[in-house]
Design a protein around this motif. Structure first.
Motif, PDB file in Angstrom:
ATOM      1  N   TYR A 132       0.853  -1.202   0.000  1.00 42.42           N
ATOM      2  CA  TYR A 132       0.000   0.000   0.000  1.00 42.42           C
ATOM      3  C   TYR A 132       0.886   1.248   0.000  1.00 42.42           C
ATOM      4  O   TYR A 132       1.814   1.362   0.797  1.00 42.42           O
ATOM      5  CB  TYR A 132      -0.906  -0.016   1.227  1.00 42.42           C
ATOM      6  N   SER A 137      -2.230   6.717  -1.421  1.00 42.63           N
ATOM      7  CA  SER A 137      -3.397   6.111  -0.756  1.00 42.63           C
ATOM      8  C   SER A 137      -4.036   5.025  -1.621  1.00 42.63           C
ATOM      9  O   SER A 137      -5.246   4.962  -1.808  1.00 42.63           O
ATOM     10  CB  SER A 137      -4.444   7.191  -0.417  1.00 42.63           C
ATOM     11  N   LYS A 138      -3.230   4.167  -2.192  1.00 41.94           N
ATOM     12  CA  LYS A 138      -3.748   3.035  -2.970  1.00 41.94           C
ATOM     13  C   LYS A 138      -2.683   1.938  -3.012  1.00 41.94           C
ATOM     14  O   LYS A 138      -1.511   2.189  -2.740  1.00 41.94           O
ATOM     15  CB  LYS A 138      -4.121   3.474  -4.384  1.00 41.94           C
ATOM     16  N   LYS A 139      -3.130   0.725  -3.354  1.00 44.49           N
ATOM     17  CA  LYS A 139      -2.221  -0.400  -3.433  1.00 44.49           C
ATOM     18  C   LYS A 139      -1.504  -0.373  -4.776  1.00 44.49           C
ATOM     19  O   LYS A 139      -2.139  -0.210  -5.835  1.00 44.49           O
ATOM     20  CB  LYS A 139      -2.968  -1.722  -3.259  1.00 44.49           C
ATOM     21  N   MET A 140      -0.173  -0.538  -4.733  1.00 44.66           N
ATOM     22  CA  MET A 140       0.643  -0.400  -5.943  1.00 44.66           C
ATOM     23  C   MET A 140       1.609  -1.591  -6.047  1.00 44.66           C
ATOM     24  O   MET A 140       1.967  -2.221  -5.056  1.00 44.66           O
ATOM     25  CB  MET A 140       1.465   0.896  -5.889  1.00 44.66           C
ATOM     26  N   PRO A 161      -0.431   1.117 -10.503  1.00 45.92           N
ATOM     27  CA  PRO A 161      -1.617   0.959  -9.627  1.00 45.92           C
ATOM     28  C   PRO A 161      -2.316  -0.372  -9.924  1.00 45.92           C
ATOM     29  O   PRO A 161      -2.456  -0.774 -11.087  1.00 45.92           O
ATOM     30  CB  PRO A 161      -2.496   2.160  -9.991  1.00 45.92           C
ATOM     31  N   GLU A 163      -5.463  -1.057  -9.038  1.00 44.38           N
ATOM     32  CA  GLU A 163      -6.922  -0.904  -9.077  1.00 44.38           C
ATOM     33  C   GLU A 163      -7.518  -1.399 -10.397  1.00 44.38           C
ATOM     34  O   GLU A 163      -8.519  -2.127 -10.389  1.00 44.38           O
ATOM     35  CB  GLU A 163      -7.282   0.563  -8.830  1.00 44.38           C
ATOM     36  N   TYR A 166      -7.553  -5.234 -10.318  1.00 45.31           N
ATOM     37  CA  TYR A 166      -8.550  -5.788  -9.423  1.00 45.31           C
ATOM     38  C   TYR A 166      -9.969  -5.626  -9.992  1.00 45.31           C
ATOM     39  O   TYR A 166     -10.842  -6.481  -9.747  1.00 45.31           O
ATOM     40  CB  TYR A 166      -8.459  -5.110  -8.058  1.00 45.31           C
TER      41      TYR A 166
END
Length: 607
Positions: A132, A137-140, A161, A163, A166
């Protein structure tokens, strides 16, 4: 016709059994299909992320080769990058400081040297991590590649990223779910149809169950099954199972009789008790040795072991064994034998476990070692007498040598050299026989007198004495004391310290170090540990190291004055205290001796 056959089959069907097996089969099938879906989703997610890692590593490698070929300054290259929401680049120097970032102002970034991908890159030229990002503020997915420019190392870090990945996986999950639900429904219906045919032969089994339970034909739980579709194979299997069970019971009885005969014929006394202190088993030899009532049979389960064991020490040992639930042995226990005075026994105790691995009792084996004990006593007396008789002429020899050395007229160089050799060998023999006497006295003691011993005081005293023999050796000694005092025999504990510290000095290289520590072991008492960085001991010699007169290197031991009894004495002293000694060594690196002293209420840790 078909309708009547179907109605009869449905009437004959054992619905109670059918419902259970149908429900179980449907549940298992559904779980299997769902599990398959989850596994497929998991492996797809793993595969996509793995492919992303490969692409990430490949893109960083291409950037490295491009910069190397064009000799473009990495900072200039990074500053020329435009904002791309799907790719973030960061240039980092060797100290972990960001020099450029394509997403945010690089001056606001913290030191990046602690990030896992950066650490791996410095170690292996490339690193990656899935984590994270607090900055975004995101999973990378991060990848870091070492590059060199003008003899300076930089790290190019690329972040992707997760996102979008996913989201695609979530869409796939929905597709899988859409497929799984109809598949589960179709499979369940197919299984129900097959079970309708498979359940019919079970009528005969339920009939036998009904007969065994003696249920009334009007009982609602009874199955009304026809007579035209009996499952003969199952019926025959049950009949065979009944015969096999009867044969097994007969064989079990036969094996039990053989076991009882074997136990009764064993020369050792055997006693088994449960956790309620009730006797499970005693054999003939136990009754002959310890019971006045010989008529007590081997399976006196209503008898308490307190009523057949008068010796308080044995009672204490058995109670401890039941409480600790561990195996252990005690040697040379003195017990009264019926009409034969006292005898000596080695007691071995082993827990008994049931099928669920839960201890329900212990079995105790009393091995008669009276003859061995008497032989040992004779040997000890013989050794003590011989040692004493030999020491007398040795003392006389030393006196005459000292007298001759005091006469200048007789002391030419050759004579003086011969007298010194006689005196040296006399001293060596004297030390040898003194060690033999010490070992004999330690072995002959059934018990030792213990008192409170302050570990620091006795250690410093022994160190002071041993140092006098090695004043010319450059050895530093470090002492550590986690235990303030122990319960033991001061003279014997001093002998243990003397022998082990003397060995450490004797075989240490120069300059060398010795560590002496008394460590607190809450489970087993305290541990005396003596470590050196000397020449070490070959692994092949360690199993025999505590044997009498065993020498690792005979020529070296003679040169250094060893008798081969020092470690044997140490082992017997530690065992007399109820402890154990062990050694670990790396040849050429050093040796560590560990003497464990059992826990007592008086073993006080340092506050």
């Amino acid at each position: 016709m078909r309708k009547k056959r179907f109605e009869k089959n449905m009437t004959d069907l054992p619905w109670r059994f059918f419902k259970k097996i149908a429900l179980a089969q449907a549940l298992v099938t559904s779980l299997a299909i769902i599990a398959t879906g989850f596994v497929a989703t998991y492996y797809l997610r793993t595969y996509i992320i793995a492919q992303s890692k490969i692409q990430l590593a490949g893109s960083l490698k291409i950037i490295k080769e491009s910069l190397s070929m064009t000799k473009l300054d990495p900072i200039t290259w990074c500053n020329s990058l435009t904002f791309d929401p799907h790719n973030r680049y960061t240039l980092i120097n060797r100290k972990g400081v960001a020099l450029c970032d394509s997403f945010i102002d690089w001056k606001k970034l913290e030191n990046l040297s602690h990030h896992p991908e950066v650490i791996q890159a410095f170690q292996n030229n490339y690193g990656e991590s899935l984590r994270y990002s607090h900055t975004l503020s995101k999973k990378m997915l991060f990848g870091a590649q070492i590059i060199e420019h003008n003899n300076q190392k930089y790290i190019i870090r690329k972040a992707i990223p997760l996102e979008p990945i996913y989201k695609n996986i979530y869409k796939f999950d929905q597709s899988i779910l859409t497929i799984l639900l109809p598949l589960i429904l179709i499979t369940s219906l197919f299984i129900l149809l097959k079970l309708l045919h498979a359940a019919l032969p079970f009528r005969s089994i339920f009939k036998k169950i009904d007969v065994l339970k003696k249920l009334s034909p009007r009982d609602a739980n009874n199955f009304v099954l026809g007579q035209n579709r009996d499952w003969k194979l199952v019926e025959e299997t049950l009949d065979h199972a009944k015969e096999d069970l009867e044969n097994y019971i007969h064989e079990l009885y036969y094996e039990n009789e053989k076991f009882n005969t074997l136990i009764e014929s064993i020369s050792d006394a055997i006693l088994a008790i449960n956790k309620q202190n009730k006797v499970l088993f005693i054999n003939k030899r136990y009754r002959e040795y310890f019971l006045e009532d010989f008529t007590l049979d081997s399976k006196s389960s209503n008898c308490s072991f307190y009523s057949i064991t008068k010796n308080e020490k044995v009672k204490e040992i058995l109670e401890k064994a039941l409480e600790s639930e561990t195996s252990f042995t005690r040697e040379n226990i003195k017990l009264p034998i019926n009409k034969a005075g006292d005898g000596y026994f080695d007691l071995s105790i082993t827990p008994l476990y049931d099928a669920s691995k839960k201890m329900f009792g212990i079995v105790c084996i009393f091995h008669d070692v009276t003859s061995r004990r008497l032989n040992e006593k004779m040997r000890e007396d013989f050794v003590a007498n011989v040692s004493h008789e030999v020491k007398t002429p040795l003392t006389a020899m030393k006196g005459y040598v000292q007298y001759l050395k005091s006469k200048p007229a007789l002391n030419d160089q050759d004579t003086l050299k011969s007298l010194e050799k006689i005196e040296s060998n006399s001293n060596r023999l004297n030390i040898l026989f003194q060690d033999i006497l010490n070992l004999s006295m330690i072995e002959s003691r059934p018990q030792i007198k213990k008192e409170n011993i302050f570990t620091e005081e006795i250690t410093n005293s022994v160190l002071s004495n041993v140092r006098q023999s090695y004043l010319n050796k450059n050895i530093s000694v470090i002492t550590k004391f986690e235990v303030e005092s122990i319960q033991g025999n001061p003279l014997l504990v001093e002998q243990v310290l003397t022998n082990l510290i003397d060995n450490a000095y004797k075989y240490s290289k120069e300059p060398g170090h010795i560590l002496i520590s008394w460590e607190n072991n809450l489970k087993n008492g305290c541990i005396l540990k003596i470590e050196d960085d000397g020449i070490g001991i070959p692994s092949k010699d360690i199993p025999r190291l505590f044997e009498r007169f065993y020498r690792v290197d005979t020529s070296r031991s003679r040169k250094l004055g060893g008798t081969g009894l020092g470690l044997a004495i140490v082992k017997h002293i530690v065992q007399k205290h109820g402890g154990k000694i062990s050694v670990s060594s790396d040849e050429g690196i050093g040796t560590t001796f560990r003497a464990e002293f059992p826990s007592t209420q008086n073993n006080l840790p340092l506050s």
